[in-house]
Design an enzyme around this catalytic site. Structure first.
Site, PDB file in Angstrom:
ATOM      1  N   GLY A  93      -8.779  -1.788   6.494  1.00 40.41           N
ATOM      2  CA  GLY A  93      -7.766  -2.259   7.446  1.00 40.41           C
ATOM      3  C   GLY A  93      -6.376  -2.342   6.838  1.00 40.41           C
ATOM      4  O   GLY A  93      -5.395  -2.500   7.564  1.00 40.41           O
ATOM      5  N   GLN A 136      -7.795  -2.164  -0.709  1.00 40.86           N
ATOM      6  CA  GLN A 136      -8.718  -3.292  -0.817  1.00 40.86           C
ATOM      7  C   GLN A 136      -9.757  -3.321   0.307  1.00 40.86           C
ATOM      8  O   GLN A 136     -10.944  -3.502   0.056  1.00 40.86           O
ATOM      9  CB  GLN A 136      -7.931  -4.590  -0.873  1.00 40.86           C
ATOM     10  N   PHE A 137      -9.284  -3.137   1.522  1.00 39.35           N
ATOM     11  CA  PHE A 137     -10.166  -2.994   2.691  1.00 39.35           C
ATOM     12  C   PHE A 137      -9.518  -1.919   3.560  1.00 39.35           C
ATOM     13  O   PHE A 137      -8.293  -1.824   3.615  1.00 39.35           O
ATOM     14  CB  PHE A 137     -10.243  -4.293   3.508  1.00 39.35           C
ATOM     15  N   HIS A 156     -11.239  -6.255   8.305  1.00 36.82           N
ATOM     16  CA  HIS A 156     -12.087  -6.067   7.135  1.00 36.82           C
ATOM     17  C   HIS A 156     -13.363  -5.295   7.445  1.00 36.82           C
ATOM     18  O   HIS A 156     -14.279  -5.268   6.626  1.00 36.82           O
ATOM     19  CB  HIS A 156     -12.465  -7.425   6.527  1.00 36.82           C
ATOM     20  N   GLU A 163       0.808  -1.216   0.000  1.00 42.91           N
ATOM     21  CA  GLU A 163       0.000   0.000   0.000  1.00 42.91           C
ATOM     22  C   GLU A 163       0.842   1.268   0.000  1.00 42.91           C
ATOM     23  O   GLU A 163       0.440   2.281  -0.578  1.00 42.91           O
ATOM     24  CB  GLU A 163      -0.964  -0.003   1.183  1.00 42.91           C
TER      25      GLU A 163
END
Ligand SMILES: Cc1ncc(C[n+]2csc(CCOP(=O)(O)OP(=O)(O)O)c2C)c(N)n1
Ligand SMILES: Cc1ncc(C[n+]2csc(CCOP(=O)(O)OP(=O)(O)O)c2C)c(N)n1
Ligand SMILES: [Mg+2]
Ligand SMILES: [Mg+2]
Lengths: 405, 342, 342, 405
Positions: free
Chosen positions: C100, C97-98, C144, C75
């Site tokens: 978290g 993506q999520f 998530h 990330e």
């Protein structure tokens, strides 16, 4: 100890290869040696004694460097050093909040900076005043950061020289993204690559190599074939930590694990740095990037003016490196080859003094930024919440001036 | 493992020493390392150099390289390996060189440090202390003057404290190290070496609990609440106000998460007015939280809204401008005026 | 660079389409990519797979691999290279993506994305959008279901928004992409594919401004303010309350930073009561900020303190327990009762 | 394309070495080949056809694996696969929120897991159910995570098996720290290292190699000579992204840049994985760590039960890999060498079915966690603020039960 090549495939053997719980002495010595000498793999075109060493691979990259051009590089380095020393002195006199000296790294910075074409882009760390100079950034434009009147003031697009980045490693990913953009823009390769293609160079230190961002920059640039030269100035120290706190191997070998070239150059050899960087940039412009260059050099002064290196390193080390001075070897070479006389050296010195005097003059007369500046340019499109804060504070200030308290 | 170490710094015959915050932290670290050989110090330049602020000065010399680790330059690495060391039974004390460099370690802090205990239903403890010099006023370049503590107070599973004086510095660091939870320890860097704040530290005393705020000064006109470097600003403001005949109550929060607001509620019920002071930007911060909770708990006692004196919602400005950004005595008193005139 | 692309998804003759939030986002992204070939989408699995939530479905097929990048798995790399691409003139839209997994990118967000414009006195713009599916209620494993938006609202230099319905999703994503500031774009993941929320999106309409909150429902007994997935909870609560004869005002914040609280102030001046709702933990959060500002602006209008209905100050629990953690209709109505009974 | 070794020192030449703006076809092919075949450097002791290949280096590490032991490994893999399939099915039936299948990776997990001594420590990612099994973690203890009743429930110290880590890469640094602790505790090297020394193994995927944390884990372990085996299961995919999105080179070669051994083993060969991991652990216990192992394997099922791999990969690929099945080759070998008869295979199958039935039974009867659990164990030492929140919520709940609304 097996060579790194062997490490990727251990040799047959009946049991564990060694039994030491501590790092082997060889390991330690290898680490130390790697940080105090360049090692066998060091590319060098000009020795500390000012002798020109020939290199079949790299000579073509400096074929155009005649006496005049070499005098130019000499002048660049003298000016940059003089300005660096002046800034350091001004910090001592309280005119600057801090200074980050480049002393000793002039060749790495001027050599690599002069290798760039105007259309190439550079991403500095925070010590690259010499590179800034080669990008046409006025030394005075750098002062705001260190006088703490601004966080960076030059025109980044015009000079193609990104803002200084203080958070170690961040700029490596930013540079990788920029270089990806060059590639997406079709500025890499092609029949007329030498005339139109672009590349990016990114500066960082030996300590920075440990940061996750630098690794990710390596991964991205490799996977996207980005035209990016990673230029690591290994000045042997990350503040008080010697390079062996960051790596077992010479740093240029880090590239091995990613599948792109890594090369070590004598960072105190301006010709060597120029040649190797030109080569690397051309590789990148032709689509063979990225490339890692480790410029093996030495931080001759403190980390910054707030640092006290006597707490962690011996002056012997400094003495050894003095003999490898980047400027002195060019002076000797110019003199010995009759390419410059005393008059030239005196002239450069005088010019450097004028350069420093102007810098000093500028610094002493720098205006204080107005309080509104606190609130300016947080966003490109204004935020009402922030505008309200500004109005409130400015009217408070005004009332205050009017003697509210 | 190293044998128990006898410190080279002798405890003087008297148990009282006159210390700055910086020296008190240093001594507190030393005591913690003597008391428990599982305590290890790790970070950038914490060894020979003693840290850029010298808070770990002399520790490597006395406790050795295995207990004071000059780590590679990477904050995620510092925190992430500290987690593993903690799982192994160590009590790592990590130094982040300046608060602006805690962000590369943010993921390990929020995903592992904060959550391992919860994730494992208490089976894995994470007794890590993360020391963070924070705040402005030192005339520094970017990233060296920030106040990110609110971010950590929003993350459940972390405890967050800040000291404002040498006595607390000495005790709180030891208490944080012996706590079984992860503690973010925010140190007011511009006061580290303040001679003016030097204070006698009675090393034989019984300290206040770590997770408790403390009333530093009694008053009845309004309450000031602060932590870290802003405590001094509030105390100075209270002194100045006194000359104008106003008595201000000053509370040092000390613990930022969990917040100990009982003394604040109690105070506001008496004074009816609260000003919270912090160098951090206002939005979604600790000062917001205090205001939110006080307006709820003391709804009928408040005679004016809770006012906040904070850094602005801007990045930290070039430090030639920091006097405008940082709450100072005048801005605090101005807020007191506003609260009283409401 | 790719030549202008004609989308394979034909605009139907009518300019009204009935869309879920997920499809509206997809169409909004498509429109933004058609309008400006500097817009590129990047993230993990956003290409062939179309993202784990399929929000980027079909984009790589139509716009090519240079405009829809399946990046390496990191990330910080995604955000950090997006910064460089932005400096080069691109307008990257990054998918996390999520929520978290935004933390490994936290450093680039707070140190570069948020500060480059300020650092360079406006000379370098950072028109990046970071799309973050957030919130709980999907029965997922750890990391998530979180709500980290408050952290970003505390960081000056970022703009933060959240959509709650298909019409906003369609417009706001396009507006965020064309904004010259970096925008954190929080998407209510559990509502992505909600058929119940499907709504006609009039693609020829003139949208509301991006940085403005909106009153969704008028009422006079109390005001509910929420964003993202909690908006639906509040609307449902208002419907339920109506059956009991209570009319609740519901405001969708839409912009979390800068906050647009004028409509909230205006509403509270009428209703005298405010309940803020969010799945995020309470401490030092957006709900704290709203409470802090409302108690100041509406001091004399409030007939009860601002109450907060939020996730607790715990990590997100195992999702079998999430019904307890997440604010629901009953907890909201309970808070309304408390406010009315104050 | 030059070999990586050459890249660390470019060959002499008169100009840029190549002119392509796009990655060279060789580059692409090399990348692809690397991800579809093991390549020449693959260590393998048991071929897909069940033939035992001898290895001077690694045979000693499996000298003790007689027919019985091999039957044991076979049994392990069959049980693990059966349980994996059962869990997958239970997810389909709504009994689990999600399942992360290990199908195809049984050999990598059982082989490496069985290489550990009880005192060694393991740090898994989220797919290592097979390793969990070898550490004595009851498969049922794993279910809570996937049924979403807990975030991890086994006894980590007793099993020396760390909690699952979902945030990619985090555990690599945690493992490095743990291994440093083993070293600091004097548990590395020494005369009786084979009996007393400890090592750590850390699992992560091919995609994870791009994360900064994994790099930093490499740096730390190298610099501190940590007894750490990095065990990368390259299952060719990170959700929908093939390995060439992460790296130009085979992943085991990443170790080259850090100065420790990297080796690629056939991840579908349980004997090979056992041998190579035992070797690596011994190296570590004797102070020669860290070591990187790339287990070359394949994710035969979806990434998780929420994933649809038909969107991004061809079934041909799957078919090819079916021929390399990790269990089948052991079965063939056992049968061919007369080390097991049909009765044995039937027995194992029956045992596996019982194992699965128990799992199913357990799962269906798992209790729901009580609401207090939301608030439990946030801290080791309680927080009054949180206690108040809990009290308030629980009494709200109680009132609610009492019909307040
Ligand atoms: C993320 C981060 N951590 C810590 C620092 C503090 N710091 C500034 S310079 C420095 C050492 C950098 O060493 P190196 O990369 O070798 O570069 P050099 O200063 O030698 O040029 C450190 C630790 C920082 N700026 N950023
Ligand atoms: C930091 C982070 N980013 C994204 C994700 C989402 N995610 C979960 S698994 C996965 C792919 C991992 O691939 P790999 O490392 O090869 O392991 P594998 O799943 O194949 O075993 C991704 C992107 C995550 N869990 N953590
Ligand atoms: Mg250095
Ligand atoms: Mg994988």
């Amino acid at each position: 100890m097996p060579s790194p090549e062997q490490w990727t495939r251990p040799e047959p053997g009946a049991g564990p290869a060694a039994t030491a719980a501590e790092p082997t002495p060889e390991q330690v010595i290898a680490g130390l040696r790697a940080t105090t000498e360049g090692g066998a793999e060091l590319t060098q075109l000009l020795t500390p004694e000012g002798e020109r060493v020939s290199s079949a691979m790299f000579d073509p990259y400096v074929a155009d460097i005649d006496a005049e051009a070499l005098r130019g590089l000499y002048r660049d380095m003298v000016l940059v050093r003089r300005a660096d020393r002046e800034a350091n002195a001004m910090q001592r006199q309280g005119q600057l909040g801090i200074w980050v000296p480049l002393l000793g790294q002039e060749a790495a910075q001027v050599g690599s900076g002069r290798a760039l074409k105007p259309r190439d882009m550079a991403f500095p760390s925070y010590r690259e005043h010499g590179v800034a100079y080669t990008r046409g950034v006025d030394f005075r434009e750098l002062l705001g950061i260190f006088r703490c009147t601004d966080h960076g003031g030059w025109d980044f697009q015009q000079h193609r020289f990104h803002p200084y980045t203080i958070v170690i490693g961040n700029q490596v990913l930013n540079a990788a993204g920029y270089a990806m953009g060059q590639k997406f823009d079709g500025k890499v390769g092609g029949a007329d690559a030498d005339e139109t293609a672009e590349a990016t160079i990114c500066y960082f230190g030996d300590g920075a190599t440990s940061q996750g961002d630098v690794h990710e920059g390596f991964v991205w640039a490799a996977v996207y074939d980005a035209p990016l030269v990673f230029f690591c100035q290994n000045n042997q120290w990350a503040i008080s930590e010697p390079t062996e706190r960051q790596s077992r191997l010479p740093l240029y070998q880090r590239a091995r694990g990613y599948g792109f070239p890594g090369i070590r150059v004598d960072g105190n050899d301006v010709l060597g740095c120029l040649a190797v960087t030109r080569w690397a940039l051309e590789e990148c412009r032709h689509g063979n990037g990225p490339v890692l260059i480790e410029a093996f050099t030495y931080r001759m002064d403190a980390h910054t003016t707030t640092d006290d290196p006597t707490r962690y390193r011996l002056s012997d080390e400094l003495e050894v490196w003095k003999h490898k001075d980047p400027i002195e070897r060019v002076r000797v070479h110019l003199a010995r080859t009759g390419s410059a006389d005393q008059e030239f050296f005196d002239e450069v010195q005088a010019e450097a003094d004028r350069f420093a005097a102007e810098l000093r003059d500028y610094c002493f007369n720098m205006p204080e930024p107005p309080p509104e500046r606190v609130f300016a340019n947080v966003y490109a499109e204004p935020s009402p919440v922030l505008e309200a804060q500004r109005e409130e504070y400015l009217s408070y200030l005004a009332g205050f001036g009017a003697g509210e308290h | 493992m190293a044998a128990p170490v006898k410190s080279t710094v002798d405890t003087p015959t008297s148990s009282v020493q006159n210390l700055t915050i910086g020296k008190a932290l240093n001594l507190g670290l030393r005591r913690a390392m003597e008391a428990d050989d599982k305590v290890i110090v790790m970070g950038e330049d914490v060894g020979k150099l003693g840290g850029v602020f010298r808070i770990t000065d002399g520790l490597q010399k006395d406790f050795g390289e295995h207990r004071v680790l000059d780590t590679p330059l990477a904050e995620s690495g510092i925190i992430g390996t500290a987690v593993g060391l903690a799982v192994r039974g160590y009590r790592p004390v990590c130094e982040i060189q300046f608060e602006g460099f805690i962000f590369p370690g943010f993921d390990q802090i929020s995903s592992q440090v904060a959550k391992l205990h919860y994730r494992t239903q208490g089976k894995v403890k994470v007794p890590i202390v993360i020391r963070v010099p924070f705040g402005g006023g030192i005339g520094a370049v970017e990233h060296h003057s920030e106040s990110p503590e609110s971010l950590f107070s929003h993350i459940a599973g972390l405890k967050v404290v800040s000291c404002s004086n040498p006595v607390d510095a000495y005790w709180m660091i030891q208490q944080a190290i012996s706590a079984d939870d992860p503690v973010l320890f925010f140190e007011p860097k511009r006061l580290y070496h303040s001679g003016a704040l030097k204070a006698p530290v009675e090393t034989a005393a019984t300290p206040d609990p770590l997770f408790a705020s403390r009333v530093l000064r009694r008053g009845d006109a309004a309450t000031l609440v602060a932590y870290g470097p802003s405590v001094k600003v509030c105390l100075d403001a209270a002194t100045a106000a006194e000359e104008e005949g106003r008595s201000l109550e000053v509370i040092d929060l000390r613990t930022l998460s969990p917040l100990d607001l009982e003394p604040v509620f109690e105070s506001v019920r008496r004074t009816g007015r609260l000003i919270t002071v912090s160098e951090a930007s206002a939005e979604s911060s600790l000062t917001s939280e205090i205001a939110a909770r006080v307006q709820q708990e003391c709804f009928y006692s408040l005679e004016a809204p809770v006012l906040r004196v904070t850094g602005f919602d801007t990045p930290y400005p070039p430090s030639k401008l920091e006097e405008h950004f940082l709450p100072d005595l005048d801005r605090v008193l101005h807020a007191v005026d506003r609260a009283l005139d409401w």
